[in-house]
Design an enzyme around this catalytic site. Structure first.
Site, PDB file in Angstrom:
ATOM      1  N   GLY A 147     -17.049  43.902 -18.763  1.00  0.00           N
ATOM      2  CA  GLY A 147     -17.596  45.032 -19.819  1.00  0.00           C
ATOM      3  C   GLY A 147     -17.767  45.698 -18.558  1.00  0.00           C
ATOM      4  O   GLY A 147     -18.266  47.299 -19.397  1.00  0.00           O
ATOM      5  N   GLU A 202     -15.612  48.836 -18.442  1.00  0.00           N
ATOM      6  CA  GLU A 202     -15.431  48.800 -20.387  1.00  0.00           C
ATOM      7  C   GLU A 202     -16.573  49.801 -20.201  1.00  0.00           C
ATOM      8  O   GLU A 202     -16.285  50.826 -20.875  1.00  0.00           O
ATOM      9  CB  GLU A 202     -15.266  47.862 -21.211  1.00  0.00           C
ATOM     10  CG  GLU A 202     -14.455  46.932 -20.731  1.00  0.00           C
ATOM     11  CD  GLU A 202     -13.871  46.313 -22.184  1.00  0.00           C
ATOM     12  OE1 GLU A 202     -15.699  45.095 -22.157  1.00  0.00           O
ATOM     13  OE2 GLU A 202     -13.699  46.094 -23.147  1.00  0.00           O
ATOM     14  N   GLU A 252     -10.958  39.547 -18.440  1.00  0.00           N
ATOM     15  CA  GLU A 252     -11.443  38.163 -19.371  1.00  0.00           C
ATOM     16  C   GLU A 252     -10.642  37.192 -19.792  1.00  0.00           C
ATOM     17  O   GLU A 252     -11.185  36.497 -20.707  1.00  0.00           O
ATOM     18  CB  GLU A 252     -11.778  39.531 -20.551  1.00  0.00           C
ATOM     19  CG  GLU A 252     -12.857  40.317 -20.497  1.00  0.00           C
ATOM     20  CD  GLU A 252     -13.138  41.821 -20.080  1.00  0.00           C
ATOM     21  OE1 GLU A 252     -11.573  41.657 -18.755  1.00  0.00           O
ATOM     22  OE2 GLU A 252     -13.426  42.576 -20.064  1.00  0.00           O
ATOM     23  N   ALA A 264     -20.068  41.727 -18.110  1.00  0.00           N
ATOM     24  CA  ALA A 264     -21.100  41.142 -19.830  1.00  0.00           C
ATOM     25  C   ALA A 264     -22.138  40.197 -18.547  1.00  0.00           C
ATOM     26  O   ALA A 264     -20.984  39.473 -17.809  1.00  0.00           O
ATOM     27  CB  ALA A 264     -20.519  41.057 -20.821  1.00  0.00           C
TER      28      ALA A 264
HETATM   29  N1  COA Z   1     -22.723  37.893 -15.600  1.00  0.00           N
HETATM   30  C1  COA Z   1     -23.886  37.089 -15.112  1.00  0.00           C
HETATM   31  N2  COA Z   1     -24.079  36.767 -13.816  1.00  0.00           N
HETATM   32  C2  COA Z   1     -23.376  37.081 -12.549  1.00  0.00           C
HETATM   33  C3  COA Z   1     -21.876  38.371 -13.143  1.00  0.00           C
HETATM   34  C4  COA Z   1     -21.742  38.391 -14.994  1.00  0.00           C
HETATM   35  N3  COA Z   1     -21.161  38.944 -15.061  1.00  0.00           N
HETATM   36  N4  COA Z   1     -21.646  38.420 -12.282  1.00  0.00           N
HETATM   37  C5  COA Z   1     -22.892  38.188 -11.293  1.00  0.00           C
HETATM   38  N5  COA Z   1     -23.529  37.188 -11.680  1.00  0.00           N
HETATM   39  C6  COA Z   1     -24.656  36.330 -11.199  1.00  0.00           C
HETATM   40  C7  COA Z   1     -24.082  35.800 -10.176  1.00  0.00           C
HETATM   41  O1  COA Z   1     -23.748  34.287 -11.117  1.00  0.00           O
HETATM   42  C8  COA Z   1     -25.289  35.182  -9.184  1.00  0.00           C
HETATM   43  O2  COA Z   1     -25.845  34.344  -9.751  1.00  0.00           O
HETATM   44  P1  COA Z   1     -26.652  33.788  -8.934  1.00  0.00           P
HETATM   45  O3  COA Z   1     -27.101  33.872  -7.552  1.00  0.00           O
HETATM   46  O4  COA Z   1     -28.227  33.294  -9.764  1.00  0.00           O
HETATM   47  O5  COA Z   1     -25.872  32.326  -9.147  1.00  0.00           O
HETATM   48  C9  COA Z   1     -25.661  36.421  -8.714  1.00  0.00           C
HETATM   49  O6  COA Z   1     -25.387  37.270 -10.064  1.00  0.00           O
HETATM   50  C10 COA Z   1     -24.483  37.060  -8.083  1.00  0.00           C
HETATM   51  O7  COA Z   1     -23.016  36.676  -7.954  1.00  0.00           O
HETATM   52  P2  COA Z   1     -22.355  36.007  -6.285  1.00  0.00           P
HETATM   53  O8  COA Z   1     -20.562  35.637  -7.323  1.00  0.00           O
HETATM   54  O9  COA Z   1     -22.918  34.789  -5.702  1.00  0.00           O
HETATM   55  O10 COA Z   1     -21.812  37.953  -6.000  1.00  0.00           O
HETATM   56  P3  COA Z   1     -20.860  38.239  -5.005  1.00  0.00           P
HETATM   57  O11 COA Z   1     -20.987  39.130  -4.057  1.00  0.00           O
HETATM   58  O12 COA Z   1     -20.170  37.069  -4.291  1.00  0.00           O
HETATM   59  O13 COA Z   1     -19.464  38.409  -5.615  1.00  0.00           O
HETATM   60  C11 COA Z   1     -18.438  39.299  -7.878  1.00  0.00           C
HETATM   61  C12 COA Z   1     -18.747  39.167  -6.895  1.00  0.00           C
HETATM   62  C13 COA Z   1     -18.529  40.710  -9.004  1.00  0.00           C
HETATM   63  C14 COA Z   1     -16.921  38.755  -7.669  1.00  0.00           C
HETATM   64  C15 COA Z   1     -18.503  37.815  -8.570  1.00  0.00           C
HETATM   65  O14 COA Z   1     -20.414  37.467  -9.183  1.00  0.00           O
HETATM   66  C16 COA Z   1     -17.944  37.326 -10.471  1.00  0.00           C
HETATM   67  O15 COA Z   1     -16.696  37.240 -10.491  1.00  0.00           O
HETATM   68  N6  COA Z   1     -18.265  37.736 -11.338  1.00  0.00           N
HETATM   69  C17 COA Z   1     -17.942  37.700 -12.502  1.00  0.00           C
HETATM   70  C18 COA Z   1     -16.913  38.720 -12.201  1.00  0.00           C
HETATM   71  C19 COA Z   1     -16.547  38.423 -14.232  1.00  0.00           C
HETATM   72  O16 COA Z   1     -15.854  37.784 -14.422  1.00  0.00           O
HETATM   73  N7  COA Z   1     -16.767  39.696 -15.212  1.00  0.00           N
HETATM   74  C20 COA Z   1     -16.140  39.971 -16.160  1.00  0.00           C
HETATM   75  C21 COA Z   1     -17.263  39.707 -17.494  1.00  0.00           C
HETATM   76  S1  COA Z   1     -16.774  40.068 -18.860  1.00  0.00           S
END
Ligand code: COA
Length: 252
Positions: free
Chosen positions: A105, A108, A128, A62
């Site tokens: 999400g 999910e 989460e 999400a």
């Molecule tokens: N919500 C909002 N923005 C998100 C996101 C999320 N769940 N996941 C990634 N993004 C955004 C980042 O903030 C970044 O935005 P920005 O460039 O404006 O700062 C962009 O997507 C790229 O993310 P980045 O972390 O640089 O990519 P990456 O390839 O290095 O890493 C992930 C990818 C998925 C490992 C990492 O983005 C991450 O851990 N995301 C969150 C995962 C999470 O906790 N999800 C559960 C949510 S309920």
């Protein structure tokens, strides 16, 4: 129309691609709204749905920027939960192609599908609790049904993510293929489903989704309807006539 959910009409299915790669396809309100609009259509048109993500990611969860601002009333509204429940309840099968991250999400949403196909880069799970929330959009009940209580509990309580091999071994995905082949497999499955009787497919899905307490009555009620259908008679007659034509040929 939504700019972040790309929809392609195909012969045997509708392909919907989460298309917000710059945010790793994080599911925001706009995407949720677009998914609801797609569901409204597929509830009437009754077609198989293939879900995928763009840019080498299924969905990284999400949208955390929106989640951070949500309060108790938003939680109770079940913004993602209701959307994923609706996808789960679509009359025809839903097939998810999981490339790269399927987190929170995003995972999910994948659990809401009937069939999941992974790619070698798949990383799936629910981080989460690390963000101070629970996985409330299906993981606590669906993941358990898919992989069993022990692994689901470990994943949800520790936030441990599974790679493709482990997801395959746990039955969380039914195959692991390179991205193009994974999408091709989903299309192949949708084509296969399209050749079957849609009424029987939908009845099977309803029975699969029914709680344990509904069986076997629900199966018998569904079967009763199908036993009266001209399509059942036509398909069985076609089978029997093929057999009899084959026998005639063999005895010549
Ligand atoms: N919500 C909002 N923005 C998100 C996101 C999320 N769940 N996941 C990634 N993004 C955004 C980042 O903030 C970044 O935005 P920005 O460039 O404006 O700062 C962009 O997507 C790229 O993310 P980045 O972390 O640089 O990519 P990456 O390839 O290095 O890493 C992930 C990818 C998925 C490992 C990492 O983005 C991450 O851990 N995301 C969150 C995962 C999470 O906790 N999800 C559960 C949510 S309920």
């Amino acid at each position: 129309m939504s700019e972040t959910l790309r929809i392609e009409e195909r012969d045997s299915h509708v392909l919907a691609v989460l298309d917000r790669p710059e945010k790793r396809n994080a599911i925001d309100q706009e995407l949720v709204d677009a998914l609801h609009r797609l569901c409204a259509r597929l509830e009437v048109e009754r077609r198989t749905l293939v879900l995928a993500g763009s840019g080498g990611t299924f969905a990284a969860g999400a949208d955390i920027a929106q989640l951070r601002e949500r309060r108790a009333t938003d939680a109770l509204a079940g913004i993602n939960t209701r959307c994923f429940q609706r996808i789960r309840a679509l009359p025809m099968p839903v097939i998810a192609v999981l490339d790269g991250y399927a987190l929170g999400g995003g995972a999910e949403l994948a659990y809401a599908a009937d069939i999941r196909i992974g790619t070698p880069t798949l990383t799936i799970g629910n981080p989460e609790t690390g963000l101070g929330i629970i996985a409330a959009a299906g993981a606590t009940w669906r993941l358990k049904e898919i992989v069993g209580d022990a692994l689901a509990s470990e994943m949800l309580l520790t936030g441990r993510l599974l790679g493709a091999d482990e997801a395959l071994a746990a039955g969380l995905v039914s195959a692991v293929l390179e991205p193009e082949a994974a999408l091709a497999r989903a299309v192949e499955l949708a084509d296969r489903i399209a050749a079957l009787d849609p009424a029987a497919t939908q009845a099977t899905k309803r029975s699969l989704l029914a709680p344990a307490s509904a069986h076997p009555e629900i199966d018998l009620a569904e079967q009763a309807v199908l036993f009266e259908s001209p399509e059942k008679h036509r398909r069985m007659t076609a089978f029997l006539e093929r057999r009899s034509a084959k026998r005639t040929q063999e005895t010549r």
